[in-house]
Design a protein around this motif. Structure first.
Motif, PDB file in Angstrom:
ATOM      1  N   ASP A 164       0.906  -1.213  -0.089  1.00 53.95           N
ATOM      2  CA  ASP A 164      -0.319  -0.139   0.112  1.00 53.95           C
ATOM      3  C   ASP A 164       0.881   1.266  -0.082  1.00 53.95           C
ATOM      4  O   ASP A 164       1.721   1.341   1.001  1.00 53.95           O
ATOM      5  CB  ASP A 164      -0.880  -0.112   1.254  1.00 53.95           C
ATOM      6  CG  ASP A 164      -1.884   1.138   1.401  1.00 53.95           C
ATOM      7  OD1 ASP A 164      -1.809   1.946   0.788  1.00 53.95           O
ATOM      8  OD2 ASP A 164      -2.766   1.082   2.371  1.00 53.95           O
ATOM      9  N   ILE A 165       0.796   2.105  -0.990  1.00 46.73           N
ATOM     10  CA  ILE A 165       1.669   3.324  -1.153  1.00 46.73           C
ATOM     11  C   ILE A 165       1.229   4.323   0.032  1.00 46.73           C
ATOM     12  O   ILE A 165       2.159   5.077   0.123  1.00 46.73           O
ATOM     13  CB  ILE A 165       1.031   4.053  -2.553  1.00 46.73           C
ATOM     14  CG1 ILE A 165       2.680   4.884  -2.912  1.00 46.73           C
ATOM     15  CG2 ILE A 165      -0.062   4.656  -2.594  1.00 46.73           C
ATOM     16  CD1 ILE A 165       2.372   5.090  -4.516  1.00 46.73           C
ATOM     17  N   ASN A 171      -7.933  11.603 -11.315  1.00 48.63           N
ATOM     18  CA  ASN A 171      -9.039  11.781 -12.704  1.00 48.63           C
ATOM     19  C   ASN A 171      -8.639  13.368 -12.750  1.00 48.63           C
ATOM     20  O   ASN A 171      -8.407  14.247 -11.949  1.00 48.63           O
ATOM     21  CB  ASN A 171     -10.383  11.512 -12.287  1.00 48.63           C
ATOM     22  CG  ASN A 171     -10.971  11.880 -10.968  1.00 48.63           C
ATOM     23  OD1 ASN A 171     -11.033  13.203 -10.729  1.00 48.63           O
ATOM     24  ND2 ASN A 171     -11.295  11.048  -9.861  1.00 48.63           N
ATOM     25  N   GLY A 212     -11.988   6.091  -6.956  1.00 54.92           N
ATOM     26  CA  GLY A 212     -11.503   4.669  -6.093  1.00 54.92           C
ATOM     27  C   GLY A 212     -10.231   4.141  -6.435  1.00 54.92           C
ATOM     28  O   GLY A 212      -9.444   5.147  -6.644  1.00 54.92           O
ATOM     29  N   VAL A 248      -6.269   3.267  -6.241  1.00 52.41           N
ATOM     30  CA  VAL A 248      -5.026   3.875  -5.273  1.00 52.41           C
ATOM     31  C   VAL A 248      -5.579   5.516  -4.708  1.00 52.41           C
ATOM     32  O   VAL A 248      -5.291   6.097  -3.751  1.00 52.41           O
ATOM     33  CB  VAL A 248      -3.714   4.039  -6.015  1.00 52.41           C
ATOM     34  CG1 VAL A 248      -3.827   4.874  -7.036  1.00 52.41           C
ATOM     35  CG2 VAL A 248      -2.753   4.298  -4.988  1.00 52.41           C
ATOM     36  N   ASP A 249      -6.423   6.028  -5.595  1.00 50.60           N
ATOM     37  CA  ASP A 249      -6.661   7.672  -5.460  1.00 50.60           C
ATOM     38  C   ASP A 249      -7.690   7.688  -4.175  1.00 50.60           C
ATOM     39  O   ASP A 249      -7.557   8.238  -3.258  1.00 50.60           O
ATOM     40  CB  ASP A 249      -7.594   8.132  -6.809  1.00 50.60           C
ATOM     41  CG  ASP A 249      -8.187   9.586  -6.613  1.00 50.60           C
ATOM     42  OD1 ASP A 249      -7.674  10.272  -5.844  1.00 50.60           O
ATOM     43  OD2 ASP A 249      -9.047   9.791  -7.271  1.00 50.60           O
ATOM     44  N   CYS A 279       1.167   2.096 -10.418  1.00 50.46           N
ATOM     45  CA  CYS A 279       1.120   1.557 -11.494  1.00 50.46           C
ATOM     46  C   CYS A 279      -0.216   2.322 -12.196  1.00 50.46           C
ATOM     47  O   CYS A 279      -1.115   1.869 -12.492  1.00 50.46           O
ATOM     48  CB  CYS A 279       1.042   0.067 -11.772  1.00 50.46           C
ATOM     49  SG  CYS A 279       2.295  -0.666 -10.905  1.00 50.46           S
ATOM     50  N   SER A 290      -2.764   4.108 -14.296  1.00 48.77           N
ATOM     51  CA  SER A 290      -3.674   4.056 -15.437  1.00 48.77           C
ATOM     52  C   SER A 290      -3.704   2.361 -15.627  1.00 48.77           C
ATOM     53  O   SER A 290      -4.813   2.156 -16.589  1.00 48.77           O
ATOM     54  CB  SER A 290      -3.149   4.418 -16.846  1.00 48.77           C
ATOM     55  OG  SER A 290      -3.650   5.728 -17.038  1.00 48.77           O
ATOM     56  N   GLY A 347      -5.369   0.195 -13.601  1.00 47.63           N
ATOM     57  CA  GLY A 347      -6.493  -0.179 -13.166  1.00 47.63           C
ATOM     58  C   GLY A 347      -7.797  -0.023 -13.627  1.00 47.63           C
ATOM     59  O   GLY A 347      -7.757  -0.269 -14.852  1.00 47.63           O
ATOM     60  N   ILE A 348      -8.497   0.844 -12.981  1.00 45.11           N
ATOM     61  CA  ILE A 348      -9.798   1.213 -13.633  1.00 45.11           C
ATOM     62  C   ILE A 348      -9.652   1.803 -14.971  1.00 45.11           C
ATOM     63  O   ILE A 348     -10.374   1.745 -15.692  1.00 45.11           O
ATOM     64  CB  ILE A 348     -10.379   2.473 -12.642  1.00 45.11           C
ATOM     65  CG1 ILE A 348     -10.673   1.869 -11.311  1.00 45.11           C
ATOM     66  CG2 ILE A 348     -11.912   3.128 -13.291  1.00 45.11           C
ATOM     67  CD1 ILE A 348     -10.942   2.622 -10.020  1.00 45.11           C
ATOM     68  N   TYR A 349      -8.501   2.482 -15.197  1.00 44.87           N
ATOM     69  CA  TYR A 349      -8.441   2.977 -16.710  1.00 44.87           C
ATOM     70  C   TYR A 349      -7.671   2.125 -17.792  1.00 44.87           C
ATOM     71  O   TYR A 349      -7.670   2.377 -18.954  1.00 44.87           O
ATOM     72  CB  TYR A 349      -7.304   4.408 -16.684  1.00 44.87           C
ATOM     73  CG  TYR A 349      -8.088   5.603 -16.190  1.00 44.87           C
ATOM     74  CD1 TYR A 349      -9.524   5.613 -15.760  1.00 44.87           C
ATOM     75  CD2 TYR A 349      -7.164   6.675 -16.007  1.00 44.87           C
ATOM     76  CE1 TYR A 349     -10.095   6.879 -15.154  1.00 44.87           C
ATOM     77  CE2 TYR A 349      -7.887   7.899 -15.577  1.00 44.87           C
ATOM     78  CZ  TYR A 349      -9.164   7.988 -15.261  1.00 44.87           C
ATOM     79  OH  TYR A 349      -9.988   9.035 -14.618  1.00 44.87           O
ATOM     80  N   MET A 361      -0.675  -5.504  -7.337  1.00 40.37           N
ATOM     81  CA  MET A 361      -1.168  -6.678  -7.723  1.00 40.37           C
ATOM     82  C   MET A 361       0.033  -7.628  -8.056  1.00 40.37           C
ATOM     83  O   MET A 361       1.259  -7.067  -8.582  1.00 40.37           O
ATOM     84  CB  MET A 361      -1.750  -6.403  -9.282  1.00 40.37           C
ATOM     85  CG  MET A 361      -3.081  -5.282  -9.048  1.00 40.37           C
ATOM     86  SD  MET A 361      -4.261  -5.739  -7.971  1.00 40.37           S
ATOM     87  CE  MET A 361      -5.136  -6.659  -8.994  1.00 40.37           C
TER      88      MET A 361
HETATM   89  N1  AR6 Z   1      -1.403   1.480  -2.938  1.00 41.92           N
HETATM   90  C1  AR6 Z   1      -0.605   1.009  -4.245  1.00 41.92           C
HETATM   91  N2  AR6 Z   1      -1.444   0.619  -5.435  1.00 41.92           N
HETATM   92  C2  AR6 Z   1      -2.720   0.800  -5.406  1.00 41.92           C
HETATM   93  C3  AR6 Z   1      -3.341   0.772  -3.809  1.00 41.92           C
HETATM   94  C4  AR6 Z   1      -2.765   1.318  -3.054  1.00 41.92           C
HETATM   95  N3  AR6 Z   1      -3.561   1.426  -1.671  1.00 41.92           N
HETATM   96  N4  AR6 Z   1      -4.784   0.635  -4.436  1.00 41.92           N
HETATM   97  C5  AR6 Z   1      -4.750   0.337  -5.788  1.00 41.92           C
HETATM   98  N5  AR6 Z   1      -3.569   0.537  -6.309  1.00 41.92           N
HETATM   99  P1  AR6 Z   1      -6.374   2.542 -10.315  1.00 41.92           P
HETATM  100  P2  AR6 Z   1      -6.129   4.310 -12.731  1.00 41.92           P
HETATM  101  C6  AR6 Z   1      -3.185  -0.089  -7.644  1.00 41.92           C
HETATM  102  O1  AR6 Z   1      -7.533   1.980 -10.856  1.00 41.92           O
HETATM  103  O2  AR6 Z   1      -6.236   2.956 -13.524  1.00 41.92           O
HETATM  104  C7  AR6 Z   1      -9.886   6.363  -9.867  1.00 41.92           C
HETATM  105  O3  AR6 Z   1     -11.355   6.083  -9.625  1.00 41.92           O
HETATM  106  C8  AR6 Z   1      -3.935  -0.872  -8.530  1.00 41.92           C
HETATM  107  O4  AR6 Z   1      -4.107  -2.041  -8.340  1.00 41.92           O
HETATM  108  O5  AR6 Z   1      -6.100   3.252  -8.659  1.00 41.92           O
HETATM  109  O6  AR6 Z   1      -5.128   5.285 -13.061  1.00 41.92           O
HETATM  110  C9  AR6 Z   1      -9.504   7.894 -10.171  1.00 41.92           C
HETATM  111  O7  AR6 Z   1     -10.428   8.784  -9.328  1.00 41.92           O
HETATM  112  C10 AR6 Z   1      -3.493  -0.420  -9.935  1.00 41.92           C
HETATM  113  O8  AR6 Z   1      -2.174  -1.403 -10.159  1.00 41.92           O
HETATM  114  O9  AR6 Z   1      -5.881   3.938 -11.243  1.00 41.92           O
HETATM  115  C11 AR6 Z   1      -9.484   7.586 -11.652  1.00 41.92           C
HETATM  116  O10 AR6 Z   1     -10.881   8.016 -12.019  1.00 41.92           O
HETATM  117  C12 AR6 Z   1      -3.059   0.980  -9.799  1.00 41.92           C
HETATM  118  O11 AR6 Z   1      -3.023   1.291  -8.448  1.00 41.92           O
HETATM  119  C13 AR6 Z   1      -9.139   6.386 -11.863  1.00 41.92           C
HETATM  120  O12 AR6 Z   1      -9.449   5.514 -10.816  1.00 41.92           O
HETATM  121  C14 AR6 Z   1      -3.591   1.999 -10.403  1.00 41.92           C
HETATM  122  O13 AR6 Z   1      -5.000   1.643 -10.615  1.00 41.92           O
HETATM  123  C15 AR6 Z   1      -7.888   6.186 -12.228  1.00 41.92           C
HETATM  124  O14 AR6 Z   1      -7.438   4.982 -12.805  1.00 41.92           O
END
Ligand code: AR6
Length: 286
Positions: free
Chosen positions: A116-117, A130, A137, A139-140, A216, A218, A220-222, A256
């Motif tokens: 966890d960062i 975003n 959601g 990491v944000d 990492c 973009s 995840g959700i992106y 992940m």
């Molecule tokens: N620590 C480190 N990495 C994490 C954590 C954590 N606590 N939680 C998740 N990750 P994402 P995106 C990883 O979806 O794709 C949000 O809603 C996760 O497993 O967080 O850039 C924003 O508001 C993945 O490997 O970011 C935007 O709308 C990485 O972080 C949108 O999601 C990135 O996943 C951005 O999407």
């Protein structure tokens, strides 16, 4: 000469103080003072690490020194060197030309961190945000929850952030000092993702940050492909470190298992610890 309105306030404030009229007192004080996030940011900016630690909301934070640099990580985690890159990795890797004389030095400046960062005590953690800079959601969400509401209050003053750009704020309740918010691409654009890493690293130079941790972005959700994203992250970091020496550590935070595996494989190419890791055409697994 005081205006009639000012005269009224002058009369009301002492009465409120005497009568304890909290509602009016609060209104008058907050109208005259700075926003809460600004006051807290100014307070935190003046503090050294030792004083900040007394205020941390978590006990299980990790200092930079407790995260193994890549050169030690490889020794401690047996089996990493058995992970070999693919032909596609080699094609992607050929896009960079590296100064091999720096390999030994740079192997001490990068790390993989699994977890966890929000636990990292670094100068800056990067948020995959975003473009509205509204808590979402992934990491944000984790960063906003751990930093507390003042983070959103400061973000709201920034006027959003375009894709591929980055903006820094205070990190409030986090053990990190700053959060760099960057907005990754939603359309799979490698150029925009590269720009995220470049802009974040440029901010470290501007602010003299010595340590930074990246999630990492973009992936995840992106929905950006994990392996290509890792190539872009590592290539950009390598290029930056070759020409900038203010950074003591770049931490790649792999949340992940798939990213742990990818980074353990690709770091051997971009931050080689042995001559035989170099891109000499003989490195490919059969
Ligand atoms: N620590 C480190 N990495 C994490 C954590 C954590 N606590 N939680 C998740 N990750 P994402 P995106 C990883 O979806 O794709 C949000 O809603 C996760 O497993 O967080 O850039 C924003 O508001 C993945 O490997 O970011 C935007 O709308 C990485 O972080 C949108 O999601 C990135 O996943 C951005 O999407």
């Amino acid at each position: 000469m005081l205006s009639p309105a000012s005269l009224n306030i002058c009369k009301i404030l002492p009465i409120c103080a005497r009568t304890g009229n909290q509602a009016i007192r609060k209104y008058s004080v907050s109208k005259m003072s700075e926003p809460q996030w600004k006051i807290e940011k100014a307070r935190l900016t003046k503090m050294n690490w030792a004083d900040r630690r007394k205020d941390y909301k978590i006990k299980d934070y990790l200092t930079v020194d407790s995260v193994d640099p890549w050169c030690n990580y490889v020794v401690r985690n047996k089996g990493i060197e058995a992970k070999k890159h693919t032909l596609d990795d080699l094609t992607e890797f050929k896009k960079i030309s590296m100064e091999s004389g720096l390999n030994k030095d740079l192997g001490q400046k990068v790390s993989i961190f699994k977890g966890d960062i929000t636990k990292l005590e670094v100068d800056a953690i990067v948020n995959a945000a975003n473009s509205a800079l509204k808590a979402g959601g992934g990491v944000d969400g984790a960063i906003h929850r751990a930093a507390g509401p003042l983070l959103q209050a400061e973000c709201d003053t920034l006027g959003g952030c375009p894709t591929g750009d980055a903006k820094a704020t205070c990190a409030y309740n986090l053990p990190a000092r700053y959060v760099i918010h960057t907005v990754g691409p939603q359309d799979g654009s490698p150029t925009k993702l590269e720009s995220c890493y470049e802009k974040c690293l440029a901010l470290t130079k501007e602010n003299n940050f010595r340590s930074i941790a990246f999630p990492c972005i973009s992936t995840g959700i992106y929905g950006f492909p994990n392996r290509l994203a890792a190539h872009i992250a590592l290539r950009t970091a390598r290029k930056f470190l070759e020409t900038n020496d203010h950074i003591e550590r770049i931490i790649f935070c792999t949340f992940m298992p798939i990213d742990v595996d990818i980074y353990e494989t690709l770091l051997q190419m971009y931050f080689p610890l042995h001559d035989w890791n170099y891109n000499d055409g003989n490195t490919l697994t059969e």
